[in-house]
Design an enzyme around this catalytic site. Structure first.
Site, short mmCIF file in Angstrom:
data_model
loop_
_atom_site.label_atom_id
_atom_site.label_comp_id
_atom_site.label_asym_id
_atom_site.label_seq_id
_atom_site.Cartn_x
_atom_site.Cartn_y
_atom_site.Cartn_z
N GLU A 196 -5.58 -5.37 10.23
CA GLU A 196 -4.60 -4.32 10.47
C GLU A 196 -4.92 -3.61 11.78
O GLU A 196 -5.70 -2.65 11.81
CB GLU A 196 -4.65 -3.30 9.33
CG GLU A 196 -4.32 -3.88 7.97
CD GLU A 196 -3.66 -2.84 7.07
OE1 GLU A 196 -2.55 -3.10 6.62
OE2 GLU A 196 -4.25 -1.76 6.86
N ASN A 228 0.86 -1.19 0.00
CA ASN A 228 0.00 0.00 0.00
C ASN A 228 0.90 1.23 0.00
O ASN A 228 1.54 1.54 1.00
CB ASN A 228 -0.90 -0.03 1.25
CG ASN A 228 -1.67 1.26 1.41
OD1 ASN A 228 -1.83 2.04 0.45
ND2 ASN A 228 -2.17 1.51 2.62
N TRP A 229 0.89 1.94 -1.12
CA TRP A 229 1.78 3.10 -1.25
C TRP A 229 1.18 4.38 -0.67
O TRP A 229 1.81 5.45 -0.75
CB TRP A 229 2.15 3.31 -2.72
CG TRP A 229 3.13 2.31 -3.23
CD1 TRP A 229 3.75 1.32 -2.52
CD2 TRP A 229 3.61 2.19 -4.58
NE1 TRP A 229 4.58 0.60 -3.34
CE2 TRP A 229 4.52 1.11 -4.61
CE3 TRP A 229 3.36 2.89 -5.77
CZ2 TRP A 229 5.18 0.72 -5.78
CZ3 TRP A 229 4.01 2.50 -6.92
CH2 TRP A 229 4.91 1.43 -6.92
N LYS A 230 -0.01 4.30 -0.11
CA LYS A 230 -0.64 5.47 0.51
C LYS A 230 -0.51 6.68 -0.42
O LYS A 230 -0.63 6.54 -1.62
CB LYS A 230 -0.02 5.74 1.88
CG LYS A 230 0.01 4.50 2.77
CD LYS A 230 0.61 4.79 4.12
CE LYS A 230 0.85 3.50 4.89
NZ LYS A 230 0.18 3.48 6.18
N HIS A 262 -9.67 1.00 4.53
CA HIS A 262 -8.37 1.17 5.19
C HIS A 262 -8.53 2.09 6.40
O HIS A 262 -9.28 3.07 6.35
CB HIS A 262 -7.33 1.73 4.21
CG HIS A 262 -5.94 1.67 4.77
ND1 HIS A 262 -5.45 2.64 5.62
CD2 HIS A 262 -4.96 0.74 4.63
CE1 HIS A 262 -4.22 2.30 5.97
NE2 HIS A 262 -3.90 1.16 5.38
N SER A 322 3.24 -2.46 10.22
CA SER A 322 4.69 -2.46 10.42
C SER A 322 5.36 -3.77 10.03
O SER A 322 6.27 -4.25 10.72
CB SER A 322 5.02 -2.08 11.87
OG SER A 322 4.53 -0.77 12.15
N GLY A 377 2.76 -1.29 4.24
CA GLY A 377 2.75 0.13 3.91
C GLY A 377 4.16 0.64 3.66
O GLY A 377 4.73 0.45 2.59
N GLY A 378 4.74 1.29 4.67
CA GLY A 378 6.04 1.94 4.55
C GLY A 378 7.11 1.08 3.88
O GLY A 378 7.86 1.57 3.01
N GLU A 402 -6.80 4.43 7.58
CA GLU A 402 -6.54 5.87 7.39
C GLU A 402 -7.76 6.57 6.80
O GLU A 402 -8.02 7.74 7.09
CB GLU A 402 -5.28 6.07 6.54
CG GLU A 402 -4.03 5.77 7.38
CD GLU A 402 -2.81 5.31 6.60
OE1 GLU A 402 -2.81 5.40 5.36
OE2 GLU A 402 -1.85 4.85 7.24
C1 PEP Z 1 -0.84 0.01 5.76
O1 PEP Z 1 -0.75 1.14 5.29
O2 PEP Z 1 -1.78 -0.73 5.46
C2 PEP Z 1 0.21 -0.44 6.68
C3 PEP Z 1 0.11 -1.61 7.23
O3 PEP Z 1 1.26 0.45 6.92
P1 PEP Z 1 2.67 0.10 7.63
O4 PEP Z 1 3.17 -1.20 7.02
O5 PEP Z 1 3.54 1.26 7.29
O6 PEP Z 1 2.39 -0.06 9.08
#
Ligand code: PEP
Length: 250
Positions: free
Chosen positions: A167, A9-11, A95, A213, A234-235, A97
């Site tokens: 998540e 997920n590149w947000k 999601h 994470s 994500g990151g 966010e």
């Molecule tokens: C996400 O954006 O769905 C996510 C899990 O982010 P991160 O891996 O950065 O916690």
């Protein structure tokens, strides 16, 4: 058999140029990798470019959200037919966010889920509790309510291609991952709820991804849990070498 799915997920990161540069670095690193399905979720401005550039490879690209209607006076929104028209076959729904910052609700996730199914788009429905809910021992209640609302009036046939991402909100972007045991316990509960909503066969066949994470250092221990069928990253999905390391978990 549930084929593992590793999703990035590149947000709100990467311009189209940066997205294509990612692919240039990433595709050679995962060439021929068939053990896991790999899906990237770029921003809407990059999505068409990524889909086109990934054609003929083992990487797919999906949208981070969509509306449930095909068209209408809904400024800023993208419809399922628009996604299908550019070759998009995956969508992230609900999601955290979006839930936290844009008032997304599971009632709307339910409408979007139906629309995705009707248009042949594979939906990844995100669920997960706040830290306060976990501390109050409300995790199961929260997950139950999210799943039941999202899956309202979805038949077992319609749920065939459903993917769930667990998540926990306290683990997203915080660096503090759920332990494999904590994640697996939540996944077991989610599968139990799926069986209640859609029957045991759908529950047994539905992939449940863990997100929060995920990094090269923790992916193997998470994937060693039979209840964990993949990851939503994500990151750590923003850098080709790091994401490729995650895809190649041992
Ligand atoms: C996400 O954006 O769905 C996510 C899990 O982010 P991160 O891996 O950065 O916690």
């Amino acid at each position: 058999m549930r084929k593992p799915l590793i999703a990035g997920n590149w947000k709100m990161y990467k311009t189209p140029k940066e997205s294509l540069a990612f692919l240039e670095g990433f595709l050679p690193l995962i060439e021929g990798h068939t053990r896991d399905e790999i899906v990237l979720f770029p921003t809407m401005s990059s999505l068409g470019y990524v889909i086109d550039a990934a054609q003929g490879t083992n990487v797919r690209a999906g949208a981070q959200n969509m509306h449930w209607l095909n068209e209408g006076p809904y400024t800023s929104q993208t419809s399922p037919t628009m996604l299908v028209s550019i070759g998009c076959r995956h969508v992230l729904l609900g999601h955290s966010e979006l839930r936290l910052y844009f008032n997304e609700t599971y009632e709307r996730v339910n409408l979007k889920l139906k629309a995705a199914i009707n248009h042949g788009i594979t939906p990844i429905v995100c669920v997960g509790e706040l830290l306060a809910e976990r501390e109050d021992l409300q995790t199961e209640e929260t997950l139950r309510s999210q799943i039941r609302t999202a899956l309202r009036n979805i038949s077992p046939t319609e749920a065939r291609r459903l993917v769930i991402a667990y998540e926990p909100i306290w683990a997203i972007g915080t660096g503090s991952t759920a332990t494999p045991e904590v994640a697996a316990e939540a996944h077991t509960f989610i599968r139990h709820e799926l069986a209640q909503c859609c029957g045991q066969q759908i529950a047994d066949n539905t992939r449940i991804l863990y997100g929060g994470s995920v990094k090269p250092e923790n992916i193997a221990s998470l994937m060693a849990q039979p209840e964990i069928d993949g990851a939503l990253v994500g990151g750590a999905s923003l850098v080709p070498t790091t994401f490729a390391q995650i895809v190649h978990y041992a």
